[in-house]
Design a protein around this motif. Sequence first.
Motif, PDB file in Angstrom:
ATOM      1  N   THR A 119     -30.088  21.053   9.849  1.00 50.69           N
ATOM      2  CA  THR A 119     -29.771  22.370  10.414  1.00 50.69           C
ATOM      3  C   THR A 119     -30.911  23.382  10.250  1.00 50.69           C
ATOM      4  OG1 THR A 119     -28.670  22.986   8.330  1.00 50.69           O
ATOM      5  CG2 THR A 119     -27.277  22.095  10.098  1.00 50.69           C
ATOM      6  N   GLY A 123     -30.127  17.782  13.890  1.00 49.24           N
ATOM      7  CA  GLY A 123     -29.770  16.383  13.837  1.00 49.24           C
ATOM      8  C   GLY A 123     -30.926  15.486  13.438  1.00 49.24           C
ATOM      9  N   GLY A 139     -22.547  11.102  11.684  1.00 46.71           N
ATOM     10  CA  GLY A 139     -21.647  12.091  12.271  1.00 46.71           C
ATOM     11  C   GLY A 139     -22.142  13.511  12.049  1.00 46.71           C
ATOM     12  N   MET A 140     -22.736  13.754  10.897  1.00 47.56           N
ATOM     13  CA  MET A 140     -23.305  15.075  10.624  1.00 47.56           C
ATOM     14  C   MET A 140     -24.447  15.375  11.589  1.00 47.56           C
ATOM     15  SD  MET A 140     -23.214  14.805   6.450  1.00 47.56           S
ATOM     16  CE  MET A 140     -24.035  16.353   6.067  1.00 47.56           C
ATOM     17  N   GLN A 181     -22.789  16.459  14.769  1.00 45.37           N
ATOM     18  CA  GLN A 181     -22.233  17.793  14.560  1.00 45.37           C
ATOM     19  C   GLN A 181     -23.334  18.859  14.588  1.00 45.37           C
ATOM     20  OE1 GLN A 181     -18.872  18.981  13.833  1.00 45.37           O
ATOM     21  NE2 GLN A 181     -18.465  17.068  14.918  1.00 45.37           N
ATOM     22  N   ALA A 182     -24.454  18.556  13.942  1.00 44.33           N
ATOM     23  CA  ALA A 182     -25.564  19.508  13.938  1.00 44.33           C
ATOM     24  C   ALA A 182     -26.086  19.744  15.349  1.00 44.33           C
ATOM     25  CB  ALA A 182     -26.688  18.995  13.038  1.00 44.33           C
ATOM     26  N   ASP A 202     -24.406  19.598  17.963  1.00 45.14           N
ATOM     27  CA  ASP A 202     -23.393  20.385  18.664  1.00 45.14           C
ATOM     28  C   ASP A 202     -23.311  21.825  18.175  1.00 45.14           C
ATOM     29  OD1 ASP A 202     -22.746  18.220  20.215  1.00 45.14           O
ATOM     30  OD2 ASP A 202     -20.899  17.722  19.148  1.00 45.14           O
ATOM     31  N   ALA A 215     -23.136  22.817  14.639  1.00 41.27           N
ATOM     32  CA  ALA A 215     -22.560  23.044  13.317  1.00 41.27           C
ATOM     33  C   ALA A 215     -23.595  23.640  12.371  1.00 41.27           C
ATOM     34  CB  ALA A 215     -22.030  21.732  12.741  1.00 41.27           C
ATOM     35  N   ASP A 259     -21.031  24.151   7.419  1.00 41.04           N
ATOM     36  CA  ASP A 259     -20.096  23.208   8.044  1.00 41.04           C
ATOM     37  C   ASP A 259     -20.373  21.783   7.566  1.00 41.04           C
ATOM     38  OD1 ASP A 259     -18.882  25.216   9.573  1.00 41.04           O
ATOM     39  OD2 ASP A 259     -20.257  24.910  11.257  1.00 41.04           O
ATOM     40  N   LEU A 260     -21.650  21.416   7.565  1.00 41.14           N
ATOM     41  CA  LEU A 260     -22.017  20.056   7.171  1.00 41.14           C
ATOM     42  C   LEU A 260     -21.788  19.834   5.679  1.00 41.14           C
ATOM     43  CD1 LEU A 260     -25.222  19.257   9.258  1.00 41.14           C
ATOM     44  CD2 LEU A 260     -22.805  19.098   9.894  1.00 41.14           C
ATOM     45  N   ILE A 293     -18.234  18.914   5.228  1.00 44.45           N
ATOM     46  CA  ILE A 293     -18.029  17.503   5.592  1.00 44.45           C
ATOM     47  C   ILE A 293     -18.488  16.602   4.453  1.00 44.45           C
ATOM     48  CG2 ILE A 293     -18.784  15.667   7.155  1.00 44.45           C
ATOM     49  CD1 ILE A 293     -19.023  17.857   9.336  1.00 44.45           C
TER      50      ILE A 293
END
Length: 223
Positions: free
Chosen positions: A119, A126, A190-191, A194-195, A197, A199, A203-204, A207
Amino acid sequence: MVAPNRQVNYFIDRHRNRADGMERGRPRSFDKEVALKRAMEMFWAKGYEGASMADLTAAMGIASPSIYAAFGCKEELFRQALQYYVATEGPEIWNGVRQAPTAFEAIESFLMQTARAFTRRSRPPGCLVVLAALHATDQSEMVRRELIAMRAKTVEDLRQRLAQGVASGEISPKADLAAIARYYVTVQQGMSIQARDGASRRDLEHIAGAALAAWKSLTGASD
């Protein structure tokens, strides 16, 4: 994110030496390491197929004939950019895994450093190894296979770190280390999505915390 190794670090040194040798006797028209870093960031942001030669020449600041002369085809440029990514970005996540005194702290560091690395505003969100080529096409099949192998290596590297936890008595000898390693790598992958997208680091981290809560039940670890 794949753990860097001596072979990858050797690639960086060899690449620098080769660049110096190719430039000897004539003025250097561009810094090859800087160009490779910019190519890495373009592939990271757009993926292998999404990054066109026009994108790459604009990002690298050099004409396509110079790219082909210095790096070969687009596939070879990507391969070198990928090795550069592992060598330069990998230590941020993997140094903590290697230095952690316990297996749990190694996994905790793996996920929390991932939350930070994926991030950063100074980098595309990502992970390049996860996002660059998920779908097989005629143009990307060889690249995709290499990335699959690299992701498998991440699982094996974590499994080996977990095996140290079994040796020290931290993890039950009955624990399925391959499954545990694959689980935490799946969380990391998955992180990455999410990043991409949008996040945030927090947020991470949430998770990561949820995944770490499963540690005792997965490993049979005692209090």
